[in-house]
Design a protein around this motif. Structure first.
Motif, PDB file in Angstrom:
ATOM      1  N   GLN A   1      43.085  24.513 -29.580  1.00  0.00           N
ATOM      2  CA  GLN A   1      42.847  25.743 -28.836  1.00  0.00           C
ATOM      3  C   GLN A   1      41.404  26.236 -29.014  1.00  0.00           C
ATOM      4  OE1 GLN A   1      46.160  28.370 -29.125  1.00  0.00           O
ATOM      5  NE2 GLN A   1      45.054  30.143 -28.249  1.00  0.00           N
ATOM      6  N   ALA A   2      40.902  26.147 -30.250  1.00  0.00           N
ATOM      7  CA  ALA A   2      39.534  26.604 -30.523  1.00  0.00           C
ATOM      8  C   ALA A   2      38.513  25.746 -29.765  1.00  0.00           C
ATOM      9  CB  ALA A   2      39.250  26.558 -32.020  1.00  0.00           C
ATOM     10  N   ILE A   3      38.745  24.439 -29.731  1.00  0.00           N
ATOM     11  CA  ILE A   3      37.838  23.538 -29.004  1.00  0.00           C
ATOM     12  C   ILE A   3      37.890  23.843 -27.507  1.00  0.00           C
ATOM     13  CG2 ILE A   3      37.407  21.139 -28.329  1.00  0.00           C
ATOM     14  CD1 ILE A   3      38.557  20.316 -31.102  1.00  0.00           C
ATOM     15  N   ALA A   4      39.108  24.006 -27.000  1.00  0.00           N
ATOM     16  CA  ALA A   4      39.262  24.231 -25.557  1.00  0.00           C
ATOM     17  C   ALA A   4      38.576  25.534 -25.137  1.00  0.00           C
ATOM     18  CB  ALA A   4      40.741  24.259 -25.180  1.00  0.00           C
ATOM     19  N   ARG A   5      38.796  26.611 -25.903  1.00  0.00           N
ATOM     20  CA  ARG A   5      38.185  27.896 -25.524  1.00  0.00           C
ATOM     21  C   ARG A   5      36.656  27.813 -25.641  1.00  0.00           C
ATOM     22  NH1 ARG A   5      37.477  31.240 -22.084  1.00  0.00           N
ATOM     23  NH2 ARG A   5      36.646  33.269 -22.673  1.00  0.00           N
ATOM     24  N   SER A   6      36.173  27.112 -26.662  1.00  0.00           N
ATOM     25  CA  SER A   6      34.726  26.964 -26.827  1.00  0.00           C
ATOM     26  C   SER A   6      34.115  26.206 -25.652  1.00  0.00           C
ATOM     27  CB  SER A   6      34.422  26.223 -28.136  1.00  0.00           C
ATOM     28  OG  SER A   6      34.854  26.984 -29.243  1.00  0.00           O
ATOM     29  N   CYS A   7      34.753  25.095 -25.293  1.00  0.00           N
ATOM     30  CA  CYS A   7      34.239  24.300 -24.164  1.00  0.00           C
ATOM     31  C   CYS A   7      34.292  25.108 -22.876  1.00  0.00           C
ATOM     32  CB  CYS A   7      35.050  23.010 -24.007  1.00  0.00           C
ATOM     33  SG  CYS A   7      34.745  21.802 -25.307  1.00  0.00           S
ATOM     34  N   GLU A   8      35.362  25.916 -22.749  1.00  0.00           N
ATOM     35  CA  GLU A   8      35.519  26.741 -21.555  1.00  0.00           C
ATOM     36  C   GLU A   8      34.352  27.720 -21.422  1.00  0.00           C
ATOM     37  OE1 GLU A   8      39.932  27.411 -20.682  1.00  0.00           O
ATOM     38  OE2 GLU A   8      39.163  29.386 -21.252  1.00  0.00           O
ATOM     39  N   ILE A   9      34.034  28.387 -22.512  1.00  0.00           N
ATOM     40  CA  ILE A   9      32.930  29.356 -22.476  1.00  0.00           C
ATOM     41  C   ILE A   9      31.618  28.630 -22.196  1.00  0.00           C
ATOM     42  CG2 ILE A   9      31.559  30.989 -23.853  1.00  0.00           C
ATOM     43  CD1 ILE A   9      34.163  31.806 -25.258  1.00  0.00           C
ATOM     44  N   LYS A  10      31.413  27.512 -22.880  1.00  0.00           N
ATOM     45  CA  LYS A  10      30.165  26.791 -22.647  1.00  0.00           C
ATOM     46  C   LYS A  10      30.085  26.315 -21.194  1.00  0.00           C
ATOM     47  CE  LYS A  10      26.725  23.686 -24.160  1.00  0.00           C
ATOM     48  NZ  LYS A  10      26.102  22.941 -25.250  1.00  0.00           N
ATOM     49  N   ALA A  11      31.194  25.818 -20.667  1.00  0.00           N
ATOM     50  CA  ALA A  11      31.209  25.333 -19.280  1.00  0.00           C
ATOM     51  C   ALA A  11      30.875  26.451 -18.306  1.00  0.00           C
ATOM     52  CB  ALA A  11      32.571  24.722 -18.948  1.00  0.00           C
ATOM     53  N   GLU A  12      31.409  27.650 -18.543  1.00  0.00           N
ATOM     54  CA  GLU A  12      31.104  28.807 -17.681  1.00  0.00           C
ATOM     55  C   GLU A  12      29.613  29.101 -17.686  1.00  0.00           C
ATOM     56  OE1 GLU A  12      35.086  31.303 -18.957  1.00  0.00           O
ATOM     57  OE2 GLU A  12      33.119  32.257 -19.193  1.00  0.00           O
ATOM     58  N   VAL A  13      29.063  29.137 -18.872  1.00  0.00           N
ATOM     59  CA  VAL A  13      27.651  29.506 -19.011  1.00  0.00           C
ATOM     60  C   VAL A  13      26.763  28.440 -18.376  1.00  0.00           C
ATOM     61  CG1 VAL A  13      25.783  29.894 -20.664  1.00  0.00           C
ATOM     62  CG2 VAL A  13      28.037  30.927 -21.050  1.00  0.00           C
ATOM     63  N   VAL A  14      27.085  27.177 -18.628  1.00  0.00           N
ATOM     64  CA  VAL A  14      26.284  26.078 -18.078  1.00  0.00           C
ATOM     65  C   VAL A  14      26.394  26.049 -16.558  1.00  0.00           C
ATOM     66  CG1 VAL A  14      26.108  23.570 -17.938  1.00  0.00           C
ATOM     67  CG2 VAL A  14      26.358  24.682 -20.170  1.00  0.00           C
ATOM     68  N   ALA A  15      27.597  26.292 -16.047  1.00  0.00           N
ATOM     69  CA  ALA A  15      27.784  26.287 -14.592  1.00  0.00           C
ATOM     70  C   ALA A  15      26.934  27.365 -13.946  1.00  0.00           C
ATOM     71  CB  ALA A  15      29.261  26.482 -14.242  1.00  0.00           C
ATOM     72  N   ALA A  16      26.756  28.485 -14.655  1.00  0.00           N
ATOM     73  CA  ALA A  16      25.980  29.590 -14.101  1.00  0.00           C
ATOM     74  C   ALA A  16      24.479  29.330 -14.182  1.00  0.00           C
ATOM     75  CB  ALA A  16      26.333  30.885 -14.828  1.00  0.00           C
ATOM     76  N   ASP A  17      24.076  28.449 -15.100  1.00  0.00           N
ATOM     77  CA  ASP A  17      22.631  28.291 -15.353  1.00  0.00           C
ATOM     78  C   ASP A  17      22.390  26.942 -16.010  1.00  0.00           C
ATOM     79  OD1 ASP A  17      19.931  28.571 -15.959  1.00  0.00           O
ATOM     80  OD2 ASP A  17      20.309  29.823 -17.713  1.00  0.00           O
ATOM     81  N   GLU A  18      22.445  25.884 -15.188  1.00  0.00           N
ATOM     82  CA  GLU A  18      22.406  24.529 -15.743  1.00  0.00           C
ATOM     83  C   GLU A  18      21.135  24.255 -16.532  1.00  0.00           C
ATOM     84  OE1 GLU A  18      22.822  21.439 -12.830  1.00  0.00           O
ATOM     85  OE2 GLU A  18      22.894  19.843 -14.334  1.00  0.00           O
ATOM     86  N   ARG A  19      19.977  24.704 -16.002  1.00  0.00           N
ATOM     87  CA  ARG A  19      18.715  24.290 -16.605  1.00  0.00           C
ATOM     88  C   ARG A  19      18.066  25.371 -17.453  1.00  0.00           C
ATOM     89  NH1 ARG A  19      16.985  19.383 -14.525  1.00  0.00           N
ATOM     90  NH2 ARG A  19      14.859  19.787 -15.202  1.00  0.00           N
ATOM     91  N   GLU A  20      18.898  26.292 -17.931  1.00  0.00           N
ATOM     92  CA  GLU A  20      18.434  27.317 -18.846  1.00  0.00           C
ATOM     93  C   GLU A  20      17.287  28.126 -18.279  1.00  0.00           C
ATOM     94  OE1 GLU A  20      18.739  26.247 -22.976  1.00  0.00           O
ATOM     95  OE2 GLU A  20      17.129  27.603 -23.523  1.00  0.00           O
ATOM     96  N   GLY A  21      17.486  28.630 -17.044  1.00  0.00           N
ATOM     97  CA  GLY A  21      16.505  29.550 -16.468  1.00  0.00           C
ATOM     98  C   GLY A  21      16.688  30.939 -17.040  1.00  0.00           C
ATOM     99  N   GLY A  22      17.928  31.256 -17.491  1.00  0.00           N
ATOM    100  CA  GLY A  22      18.172  32.604 -17.998  1.00  0.00           C
ATOM    101  C   GLY A  22      19.373  32.635 -18.926  1.00  0.00           C
ATOM    102  N   LEU A  23      20.543  32.946 -18.315  1.00  0.00           N
ATOM    103  CA  LEU A  23      21.775  33.151 -19.078  1.00  0.00           C
ATOM    104  C   LEU A  23      22.035  32.100 -20.151  1.00  0.00           C
ATOM    105  CD1 LEU A  23      24.494  34.718 -19.381  1.00  0.00           C
ATOM    106  CD2 LEU A  23      25.478  33.060 -17.798  1.00  0.00           C
ATOM    107  N   ARG A  24      21.813  30.824 -19.807  1.00  0.00           N
ATOM    108  CA  ARG A  24      22.210  29.763 -20.714  1.00  0.00           C
ATOM    109  C   ARG A  24      21.618  29.913 -22.105  1.00  0.00           C
ATOM    110  NH1 ARG A  24      22.813  23.257 -19.681  1.00  0.00           N
ATOM    111  NH2 ARG A  24      23.112  22.730 -21.868  1.00  0.00           N
ATOM    112  N   ALA A  25      20.481  30.561 -22.163  1.00  0.00           N
ATOM    113  CA  ALA A  25      19.828  30.724 -23.457  1.00  0.00           C
ATOM    114  C   ALA A  25      20.686  31.491 -24.460  1.00  0.00           C
ATOM    115  CB  ALA A  25      18.467  31.388 -23.284  1.00  0.00           C
ATOM    116  N   ILE A  26      21.688  32.249 -23.993  1.00  0.00           N
ATOM    117  CA  ILE A  26      22.529  32.969 -24.964  1.00  0.00           C
ATOM    118  C   ILE A  26      23.264  31.991 -25.883  1.00  0.00           C
ATOM    119  CG2 ILE A  26      22.867  34.975 -23.466  1.00  0.00           C
ATOM    120  CD1 ILE A  26      25.785  34.067 -23.044  1.00  0.00           C
ATOM    121  N   LEU A  27      23.408  30.751 -25.422  1.00  0.00           N
ATOM    122  CA  LEU A  27      24.061  29.743 -26.275  1.00  0.00           C
ATOM    123  C   LEU A  27      23.216  29.445 -27.510  1.00  0.00           C
ATOM    124  CD1 LEU A  27      25.244  27.249 -23.503  1.00  0.00           C
ATOM    125  CD2 LEU A  27      26.647  28.909 -24.737  1.00  0.00           C
ATOM    126  N   ASN A  28      21.980  29.918 -27.497  1.00  0.00           N
ATOM    127  CA  ASN A  28      21.088  29.657 -28.632  1.00  0.00           C
ATOM    128  C   ASN A  28      21.153  30.745 -29.693  1.00  0.00           C
ATOM    129  OD1 ASN A  28      20.070  27.220 -27.587  1.00  0.00           O
ATOM    130  ND2 ASN A  28      18.623  28.337 -26.285  1.00  0.00           N
TER     131      ASN A  28
END
Lengths: 359, 359
Positions: free
Chosen positions: A215-242
């Motif tokens: 469950q922890a892996i699935a939810r983590s991947c889900e959040i990461k997938a959402e963020v990446v889908a919104a900003d694949e090349r780290e123009g903005g939002l994706r940087a929050i993953l850092n």
């Protein structure tokens, strides 16, 4: 088996999470275009899983490439071994690379796939908790340069991510904790409910109890997938993953890559980001303490190495990729569960945070 | 000034062709996002044009990187010099790389831009005829591997291509001919009228007469842009741009990179493709002779090196990127002005063609 999709138009791909997926041909076959497959792994993972995956791919022309283990080998010379092997075996543009291992293997194999004959397919098969919830998803690939981590690389998406949770059974406890650092990160930046769930299940997670960890892996991947889908090349939002990563990279660079695990450095780095957020008045002392307690409960360090001075951080953070035209942008928390990327923070508060690291 | 666009949706970019463009800031400024610029050139071109371009970019923070000249240096070690310089000067993700030179500089600079911090902007300023009509347009970037040309690379589009035709005045005649090889190619694969125009203007072209050469470059770029727009990543159509290249690459590899100019090898390679097309009965003896005459008139070799045997070709072509699952696909001509990509040709005719090369 859980299955979710990283939604990137014509570069979309599935993530499958479950027990025993390494043995299931149907997890791989739909994503292999030709007959040639190159499994890239390291000398730690090879004895554990290479034969099993090779058996699953019986019927393909399988080329194994076994690299030395560790971040210290995430460089051009090691990458070159992959190219040499592919060319010696005459793998053509329809070959498929499979990354079987942790984040280093995934990053290097992905970058090799991005560059080999200007781009071939690849599949991520992450075997560590850290790589399962982080680097295998989102298409960041690359190698290190003596002057900085991941300085040479590409955004290049895999055709599929196959996560066999059984592979965690051979993972040292220290690496389980390192993976939990990124899992906690997802709660901190985007999901306060997930954060509460993690607090309630931390013992089960450290014990790798199957249902909890899946469950922890699935939810983590889900959040990461959402963020990446919104900003694949780290123009903005994706940087929050850092979150915690700018500080963490400085710690890794100072200690020499591979001394602190990436997840450990992120653990201590997140505490520094939390502290700066607290000094800004964005989160209060109770929230700060709550987050630090969870990070500690995961078995992670909550302080930078004692010998690191503020000047060490300043120097090492200046070459970080987050420096845009001289402005050091950091990921901080507006509140628990909500991250912000900003260069608009008090510079004295940053300095105090960097100094507090050295105790 | 001629101006055309390579139409690739959000990766579209302009090609400007004219006299004195190196001195015009407005050719560059719209495509430079930050304040940092890195001009990559070689030690042949640097003394001729580096200062001029640097003066044009007065006001930016300009980092020059001067590499050794030649295909022999199109490798990782040289590429690394670009990364080292960028990191030493702390260029961040908003830096813009400018490739000032021929195809080798363009390919390496483009690949460096594709990989530096997972991708930064770059501008192509091709100074040789060959690179102006071929490698600067279309986004193929990369370096060589001991086992083959361009084996490591990326599809990565520039933000703009700036072609200053004045830079041809310093070009040796042999390199003018090499550029004409690719120009003739465009006529052969896609435009019989352009082929006739080339026959009529070959003397003017070899004399670098301004109007003729500008027109030839513009039409060549136009055809390449059309083909690339239809098939950016060489899934199909784009491969027609490789007419003569599979044979040509074998010649280059056999002679050692840099001995024969790329355009010279393509010249002889196109004759081999024409010969195989004739043996297939697709073009007749008159058309074959017409094309060979034009290639010779451009000052290009029309035969493979005398010491190359059929076995040399077979061996060297087997690692070519055009080998898909063991099928050697070649670009041949259905008729003058119309290319086809096919593995459906008589294998004995191919063998006869390869043998005819060695005289």
């Amino acid at each position: 088996m859980h299955r979710l999709t990283v939604d990137l138009a014509d570069r979309s791909y599935p993530i499958s999470i479950g027990k025993g997926l390494l043995d299931q041909l149907e997890q791989f076959a739909p994503y292999i275009a030709g007959r040639q497959v190159c499994i890239v792994t390291d000398d730690t993972v090879a004895p554990l899983y290479l034969e099993r995956l090779t058996r699953t791919l019986d019927g393909y022309q399988v080329l194994p490439v076994v690299l030395p283990t560790g971040e210290a080998y995430k460089n051009w010379a090691t990458l070159q071994q992959i190219f040499d092997a592919l060319l010696a075996a005459r793998h053509d543009r329809r070959t498929t690379l499979i990354a079987l291992g942790g984040g280093v293997i995934g990053d290097m194999t992905g970058f090799a796939a991005a560059c080999y004959q200007r781009g071939v397919d690849f599949i991520q098969v992450p075997t560590t908790l850290l790589s399962q919830v982080d680097s295998s998803v989102g298409g960041k690939t690359g190698i290190n340069h003596p002057a900085g981590k991941n300085m040479i690389g590409a955004f290049y998406q895999p055709k599929a991510v196959v996560i066999d949770t059984d592979s965690l059974s051979t993972l040292p406890q220290r690496e389980v904790s390192a993976g939990l650092a990124e899992i906690i990160k997802y709660g901190l930046i985007r999901d306060i409910e997930f954060l509460a769930w993690l607090e309630a299940h931390m013992v089960a997670l450290r014990g790798l109890e199957s249902e909890a960890i899946t469950q922890a892996i699935a939810r983590s991947c889900e959040i990461k997938a959402e963020v990446v889908a919104a900003d694949e090349r780290e123009g903005g939002l994706r940087a929050i993953l850092n979150l915690g990563h700018t500080f963490g990279h400085a710690i890794e660079a100072h200690q020499g890559y591979g001394q602190w695990l990436h997840g450990e450095a992120v653990g201590a780095g997140m505490v520094m980001a939390l502290e700066l957020s607290r000094r800004q008045g964005w989160i209060d002392a109770a929230d700060f303490q709550r987050a630090v307690t969870l990070i500690a409960a995961a078995g992670l360090p909550v302080q930078a190495p004692a010998q690191m001075a503020a000047e060490d951080f300043s120097r090492l953070m200046a070459v970080d990729k987050k420096v845009l035209d001289g402005q050091l942008r950091l990921v901080l928390l507006q509140r628990l569960g909500e991250a912000v990327i900003t260069a608009d923070y008090d510079k004295d508060a940053l300095l105090a945070t960097l100094s507090a690291g050295a105790k």
